[in-house]
Design an enzyme around this catalytic site. Structure first.
Site, PDB file in Angstrom:
ATOM      1  N   GLN A  78       1.029  -1.027  -0.050  1.00 33.85           N
ATOM      2  CA  GLN A  78      -0.118  -0.060   0.125  1.00 33.85           C
ATOM      3  C   GLN A  78       0.878   1.310   0.000  1.00 33.85           C
ATOM      4  O   GLN A  78       0.998   1.753   1.018  1.00 33.85           O
ATOM      5  CB  GLN A  78      -0.916  -0.313   1.295  1.00 33.85           C
ATOM      6  CG  GLN A  78      -1.842   1.086   1.270  1.00 33.85           C
ATOM      7  CD  GLN A  78      -2.974   0.701   0.365  1.00 33.85           C
ATOM      8  OE1 GLN A  78      -3.643  -0.347   0.250  1.00 33.85           O
ATOM      9  NE2 GLN A  78      -3.219   1.616  -0.479  1.00 33.85           N
ATOM     10  N   PHE A  79       1.428   1.680  -1.326  1.00 32.81           N
ATOM     11  CA  PHE A  79       2.486   2.721  -1.324  1.00 32.81           C
ATOM     12  C   PHE A  79       1.494   3.881  -0.855  1.00 32.81           C
ATOM     13  O   PHE A  79       2.143   4.963  -0.276  1.00 32.81           O
ATOM     14  CB  PHE A  79       3.013   2.923  -2.569  1.00 32.81           C
ATOM     15  CG  PHE A  79       2.045   3.588  -3.677  1.00 32.81           C
ATOM     16  CD1 PHE A  79       1.857   4.706  -3.931  1.00 32.81           C
ATOM     17  CD2 PHE A  79       0.973   2.673  -4.553  1.00 32.81           C
ATOM     18  CE1 PHE A  79       0.977   5.195  -4.956  1.00 32.81           C
ATOM     19  CE2 PHE A  79       0.310   3.100  -5.306  1.00 32.81           C
ATOM     20  CZ  PHE A  79       0.112   4.446  -5.653  1.00 32.81           C
ATOM     21  N   THR A  80       0.268   4.067  -0.895  1.00 31.01           N
ATOM     22  CA  THR A  80      -0.385   5.483  -0.688  1.00 31.01           C
ATOM     23  C   THR A  80      -0.384   5.518   0.845  1.00 31.01           C
ATOM     24  O   THR A  80      -0.779   6.847   1.296  1.00 31.01           O
ATOM     25  CB  THR A  80      -2.024   5.216  -0.814  1.00 31.01           C
ATOM     26  OG1 THR A  80      -2.684   4.147  -0.232  1.00 31.01           O
ATOM     27  CG2 THR A  80      -2.081   5.067  -2.331  1.00 31.01           C
TER      28      THR A  80
END
Length: 150
Positions: A78-80
């Protein structure tokens, strides 16, 4: 590393209409990696997650770990979680780790967590458009950041 840990009754990840991974009772973990993260961050976070006591005991008190209840884990990249939202309303992702740096740490986290809980860990697919479904149990949601260990 940043993690959002959700205690779930069940969770799944679907990619292109096919279920990639699904679990029953346990943790859905959204995991973000930044370029400053190292194997020390992986080690610390795995230990914290594996020993996090948020499952009910015989008195329905959150006193048991995922290991104690034989729970499952599903880890989704989950890079966000590293969104920067200070300027304007469109987040930027410059704080998120590069693929070259993040993938090995994500895989190490999954492997170490699997060893810690004694069973395979479900995963998503790094960089894919994933549909995540879950039933948060409680709800119990814990946020952890290895750069803020206090």
């Amino acid at each position: 590393m940043r993690a959002v840990i959700q205690r779930v009754s069940h969770a799944s990840v679907t990619i292109n209409g096919a279920v990639k991974s699904e679990i029953g009772q346990g943790f859905l973990i959204l995991l973000g990696v930044c370029d400053e993260d190292t194997m020390e961050d992986v080690d610390w976070l795995v230990k914290k997650v594996a020993n996090l006591r948020v499952f009910g005991d015989e008195n329905d008190v959150m006193n048991l770990s995922i290991q104690d209840v034989g729970g499952n884990a599903l880890v989704v990249s989950q890079f966000t979680l590293f969104a920067s939202y200070k300027k304007g309303n469109r987040p930027s992702w410059f704080k998120a780790g590069s693929h070259e740096h993040s993938i090995p740490l994500y895989e190490a986290f999954c492997s170490q967590l699997s060893a810690a809980i004694g069973k395979p860990v479900g995963t998503g697919e790094f960089g894919a458009d994933m549909k995540v479904e879950l039933l948060n149990d409680g709800p119990v949601t814990i946020c952890m950041d290895t750069k803020n260990k206090e």
